[in-house]
Design an enzyme around this catalytic site. Structure first.
Site, short mmCIF file in Angstrom:
data_model
loop_
_atom_site.label_atom_id
_atom_site.label_comp_id
_atom_site.label_asym_id
_atom_site.label_seq_id
_atom_site.Cartn_x
_atom_site.Cartn_y
_atom_site.Cartn_z
N CYS A 122 33.92 40.61 39.96
CA CYS A 122 34.81 40.03 38.97
C CYS A 122 36.10 39.50 39.62
O CYS A 122 36.06 38.58 40.42
CB CYS A 122 35.09 41.05 37.88
SG CYS A 122 35.65 40.37 36.31
N HIS A 123 37.26 40.10 39.30
CA HIS A 123 38.52 39.68 39.90
C HIS A 123 38.82 40.41 41.21
O HIS A 123 39.88 40.20 41.80
CB HIS A 123 39.67 39.92 38.92
CG HIS A 123 39.58 39.10 37.67
ND1 HIS A 123 38.92 39.54 36.55
CD2 HIS A 123 40.06 37.86 37.37
CE1 HIS A 123 39.00 38.61 35.60
NE2 HIS A 123 39.67 37.59 36.07
N GLU A 157 38.21 32.50 32.08
CA GLU A 157 39.65 32.69 31.81
C GLU A 157 40.08 31.80 30.64
O GLU A 157 40.87 32.22 29.78
CB GLU A 157 40.49 32.33 33.05
CG GLU A 157 40.06 32.98 34.36
CD GLU A 157 40.32 34.48 34.43
OE1 GLU A 157 40.56 35.11 33.38
OE2 GLU A 157 40.25 35.02 35.53
#
Length: 238
Positions: free
Chosen positions: A138-139, A170
């Site tokens: 993910c991030h 996002e």
């Protein structure tokens, strides 16, 4: 021999992101599910953050993202995972030579601290230099731009193909302006800045992982398990 021991990084940052100023932080299942995968595959597993602290992401505590079985583990402070979260290590507690696999879990908050988390970056760089696996979901890829190879002084993902949370995702969540207010990059932008080619999942929320050599990445919270499984597969191929 590369040690059969995994180190899961969690973000130490937290900040308002959700309605009513609920905060982002460490996304619980992005740490818990990989922890379970590693334990099931006979790895020892530890958890670490840049400051030795963390706060759960509010969204990750909601029923859609924390099923009952996972909630029981999270709320049981005597469970191995929760105990290790409650007694989180910091980089100075870690000898990178003891680990063969680094896994960066996430939550939007990792966009805040991972880019400057020098302690975590040095650990990941050392594990990679020791022929270990470096992975992120993910991030979590926010850690890559300043996680460098000592030989080249370039990011360890320079010239690699990676995935991670999509900019489209996002936009769908309506958080791009907030990310900009943090002076943070999206994962697609940070991958490009690191000299990597970003590979998008079929959809922002589809489980998806990509392996390029000893770099293993995943797209979103739903990808935590498959990314950890792929990281184990890459480790077993060393």
């Amino acid at each position: 021999m590369v040690p059969r021991k995994a180190l899961i990084a969690v973000t130490s940052a937290h900040a308002p992101l959700y309605p009513e100023n609920k905060e982002t932080g460490f996304f619980i299942t992005e740490g818990l599910h990989p922890f379970d995968v590693f334990k099931e595959n006979n790895f020892e597993a530890d958890l670490v953050s840049e400051t030795g602290t963390c706060q759960a992401d509010w969204f990750s505590t909601q029923p859609d993202w924390l099923p009952e079985e996972d909630r029981k583990v999270w709320e049981d402070h005597s469970s191995e995972f929760r105990y290790k979260i409650d007694h989180l290590k910091k980089p100075s507690d870690i000898n990178p030579d003891d680990y063969g696999l680094f896994f960066a879990s996430a939550g939007h908050a990792s966009l805040i601290d991972y880019p400057t988390a020098k302690g975590l970056q040095k650990i990941a760089s050392a594990i990679y230099a020791n022929n270990g696996i470096v992975s992120a979901v993910c991030h979590g890829g926010a850690i890559f731009p300043n996680t460098v190879e000592s030989k080249t002084n370039k990011s360890i993902i320079d010239g690699k193909k990676v995935t991670g949370f999509t900019t489209k995702g996002e936009e769908e969540e309506g958080v791009l302006d907030t990310i900009k207010s943090w002076h943070a990059q999206t994962i697609e932008s940070s991958a490009a800045a690191s000299g990597a080619e970003y590979i998008a999942p079929p959809g922002p929320w589809d489980a998806f992982t990509y392996t390029d050599g000893r770099i293993v990445t995943g797209a979103n919270p739903a990808s935590a398990t498959v990314t950890a499984v792929a990281a184990v597969k890459a480790f077993n191929a060393l």
